[in-house]
Design an enzyme around this catalytic site. Structure first.
Site, PDB file in Angstrom:
ATOM      1  CG  ASN A  12      -1.539   1.384   2.084  1.00 30.53           C
ATOM      2  OD1 ASN A  12      -1.022   2.532   0.574  1.00 30.53           O
ATOM      3  ND2 ASN A  12      -2.175   1.154   2.524  1.00 30.53           N
ATOM      4  CE  LYS A  14      -0.482   2.864   4.978  1.00 30.49           C
ATOM      5  NZ  LYS A  14      -0.476   3.336   6.699  1.00 30.49           N
ATOM      6  CD  GLU A 101      -2.700   5.189   6.475  1.00 29.69           C
ATOM      7  OE1 GLU A 101      -2.892   5.500   5.429  1.00 29.69           O
ATOM      8  OE2 GLU A 101      -2.567   4.803   7.547  1.00 29.69           O
ATOM      9  N   GLY A 175       2.835   2.562  11.016  1.00 27.36           N
ATOM     10  CA  GLY A 175       3.667   3.070  10.899  1.00 27.36           C
ATOM     11  C   GLY A 175       4.578   3.544  11.669  1.00 27.36           C
ATOM     12  CB  SER A 214       5.015  -2.104  12.106  1.00 27.23           C
ATOM     13  OG  SER A 214       4.610  -0.445  12.466  1.00 27.23           O
TER      14      SER A 214
END
Ligand SMILES: O=C(CO)COP(=O)(O)O
Length: 254
Positions: A12, A14, A101, A175, A214
């Site tokens: 991903n 993002k 998110e 993250g 992570s």
């Protein structure tokens, strides 16, 4: 890992990536055109702006492309939004839906994510539906309750294992460099598996359950080796081909 389920390692990107990043995508595709690519499926979910160019740049079929969200409607007056059919036309085979998110930044509800999942299927996309608890929910001992509620609400009734993937992403692990213990991941995935089998029967037993949050080369073997973990949804470490491929390498030893 679940015996007999082909693993999926998804990236991903993002809101990251420019035309220059396509070199990383090519390097991932090249890395997977070895025998490594026979051990797993791989998809990189790039920003929508890069999809067409990414599709043109990929010369091998070792990597599929995905979007990161879609609208529930096929077309219309929805400024700034992108439909599932548009993603498909631009070269996507997958779309991430209900990422935390988006749940946070855009107030997406389970109900909306369920409608988006149906829109994705209609356009011929496989949906990667994300669930996961926040740090507070975890501290309150409500992690499984939240995951169960999100699964129930975000998935339509006619889930098929070839067009739906579930990603468990604890929000606090995204993250941050923090990951749950192997026992906690195993518990969450076993819980999801039993809920999915209860609702979808044999299809629930075949659904791919990804872990995200992570994931990096250093922890890939441990995380991907956990029972009922059928792959990963990788954020930061998917931006560099060497890291993403090093994560995929875990499947050589598993
Ligand atoms: O949100 C994620 C993937 O969707 C996980 O991100 P990180 O791998 O950067 O923690």
């Amino acid at each position: 890992m679940t015996p007999a389920i082909r693993p999926l390692v998804a990236g991903n990107w993002k809101m990251n990536g420019t035309g220059e990043s396509l070199a990383e995508l090519r390097a991932i595709a090249t890395g997977l055109s070895s025998d490594l690519g026979q051990k797993l499926d791989a998809v990189i979910c790039v920003p929508a702006t890069l999809l067409s160019r990414a599709a043109e740049t990929l010369v091998s079929e070792t990597v599929r492309l995905g979007g990161q969200d879609c609208h529930v409607k096929e077309s219309g007056a929805h400024t700034g939004d992108i439909s599932a059919a548009m993603l498909k036309e631009a070269g996507a085979d997958y779309v991430i839906l209900g990422h935390s998110e988006r749940r946070t930044d855009h107030q997406e509800t389970d109900e909306l994510i369920r409608a988006k999942t149906q829109a994705a299927w209609k356009a011929g996309l496989a949906a990667i539906v994300c669930v996961g608890e926040t740090a507070v929910e975890r501290q309150e001992g409500r992690a499984l309750e939240v995951i169960g509620r999100q699964l129930l609400g975000s998935l339509p009734d006619d889930v098929k294992s070839d067009t739906t993937v579930i990603a468990y992403e604890p929000v606090w692990a995204i993250g941050t460099g923090q990951t749950p213990t192997a026992e906690d991941v195993e518990k969450a995935h076993a819980f999801m598996r039993s809920e999915l089998i209860a609702r979808f029967g044999s299809e629930g037993a075949k659904l791919r359950l990804l872990y995200g949050g992570s994931v990096k080369p250093a922890n890939a073997v441990e995380l991907l080796g956990i029972s009922n973990v059928d792959g990963a949804l990788v954020g930061g470490a998917s931006l560099k081909a060497t890291d993403f491929l090093a994560i995929c390498e875990a499947y050589r030893t598993l």
